[in-house]
Write a protein that holds these residues in place. Structure first.
Motif, PDB file in Angstrom:
ATOM      1  N   HIS A 121       0.821  -1.217   0.000  1.00 35.37           N
ATOM      2  CA  HIS A 121       0.000   0.000   0.000  1.00 35.37           C
ATOM      3  C   HIS A 121       0.855   1.267   0.000  1.00 35.37           C
ATOM      4  O   HIS A 121       0.443   2.282  -0.555  1.00 35.37           O
ATOM      5  N   SER A 133      -3.812   3.052  -2.814  1.00 28.79           N
ATOM      6  CA  SER A 133      -5.133   2.811  -3.416  1.00 28.79           C
ATOM      7  C   SER A 133      -5.725   4.073  -4.034  1.00 28.79           C
ATOM      8  O   SER A 133      -6.342   4.008  -5.097  1.00 28.79           O
ATOM      9  N   LEU A 181      -4.433   4.475  -7.459  1.00 31.50           N
ATOM     10  CA  LEU A 181      -5.044   3.518  -8.389  1.00 31.50           C
ATOM     11  C   LEU A 181      -6.477   3.930  -8.714  1.00 31.50           C
ATOM     12  O   LEU A 181      -6.933   3.744  -9.842  1.00 31.50           O
ATOM     13  N   ASP A 182      -7.174   4.495  -7.725  1.00 33.52           N
ATOM     14  CA  ASP A 182      -8.529   5.011  -7.979  1.00 33.52           C
ATOM     15  C   ASP A 182      -8.497   6.098  -9.049  1.00 33.52           C
ATOM     16  O   ASP A 182      -9.350   6.134  -9.929  1.00 33.52           O
ATOM     17  N   ARG A 232      -0.074  -6.356  -6.119  1.00 30.65           N
ATOM     18  CA  ARG A 232      -0.805  -5.172  -5.660  1.00 30.65           C
ATOM     19  C   ARG A 232      -2.113  -5.003  -6.425  1.00 30.65           C
ATOM     20  O   ARG A 232      -3.138  -4.661  -5.842  1.00 30.65           O
ATOM     21  N   LEU A 233      -2.097  -5.243  -7.730  1.00 27.08           N
ATOM     22  CA  LEU A 233      -3.341  -5.139  -8.498  1.00 27.08           C
ATOM     23  C   LEU A 233      -4.339  -6.211  -8.083  1.00 27.08           C
ATOM     24  O   LEU A 233      -5.541  -5.950  -8.033  1.00 27.08           O
ATOM     25  N   GLN A 261      -4.596  -7.416  -5.052  1.00 24.85           N
ATOM     26  CA  GLN A 261      -5.143  -6.903  -3.791  1.00 24.85           C
ATOM     27  C   GLN A 261      -6.189  -5.823  -4.059  1.00 24.85           C
ATOM     28  O   GLN A 261      -7.264  -5.824  -3.459  1.00 24.85           O
ATOM     29  N   TYR A 262      -5.850  -4.903  -4.937  1.00 27.38           N
ATOM     30  CA  TYR A 262      -6.730  -3.774  -5.234  1.00 27.38           C
ATOM     31  C   TYR A 262      -8.054  -4.253  -5.826  1.00 27.38           C
ATOM     32  O   TYR A 262      -9.125  -3.827  -5.392  1.00 27.38           O
ATOM     33  N   ASN A 273     -10.200  -6.116  -3.286  1.00 29.72           N
ATOM     34  CA  ASN A 273     -10.778  -5.180  -2.327  1.00 29.72           C
ATOM     35  C   ASN A 273     -11.945  -4.416  -2.947  1.00 29.72           C
ATOM     36  O   ASN A 273     -12.948  -4.154  -2.286  1.00 29.72           O
ATOM     37  N   LYS A 274     -11.839  -4.064  -4.212  1.00 31.52           N
ATOM     38  CA  LYS A 274     -12.917  -3.352  -4.894  1.00 31.52           C
ATOM     39  C   LYS A 274     -14.154  -4.240  -5.026  1.00 31.52           C
ATOM     40  O   LYS A 274     -15.272  -3.744  -4.984  1.00 31.52           O
TER      41      LYS A 274
END
Length: 68
Positions: A19, A24, A27-28, A57-58, A60-61, A64-65
């Protein structure tokens, strides 16, 4: 220190590392600008990280989304 607590701390530190290097909120912003911007290669170049790091990381992202 208990082995389980040490493992917990290691997991938290690794999660923080991902993170901190690729936040995040950034990335948003990428997601809003261009739907195709969230490719592994683009994230790798933009944040100057290794390919495997960007993949993790992607993952995870995105997971999470999907929870939200």
């Amino acid at each position: 220190m208990s082995p389980l607590f040490r493992e917990y701390q290691d997991n938290k530190a690794n999660n923080f590392m991902y993170h901190a290097c690729i936040p995040s909120f950034m990335l948003d912003e990428l997601e809003h600008c261009d739907a195709g911007a969230l490719t592994v290669q683009h994230v790798q170049q933009l944040f100057n990280v290794e390919y495997d790091f960007a993949v993790k990381r992607l993952d995870q992202y995105i997971s999470n989304k999907q929870l939200c």
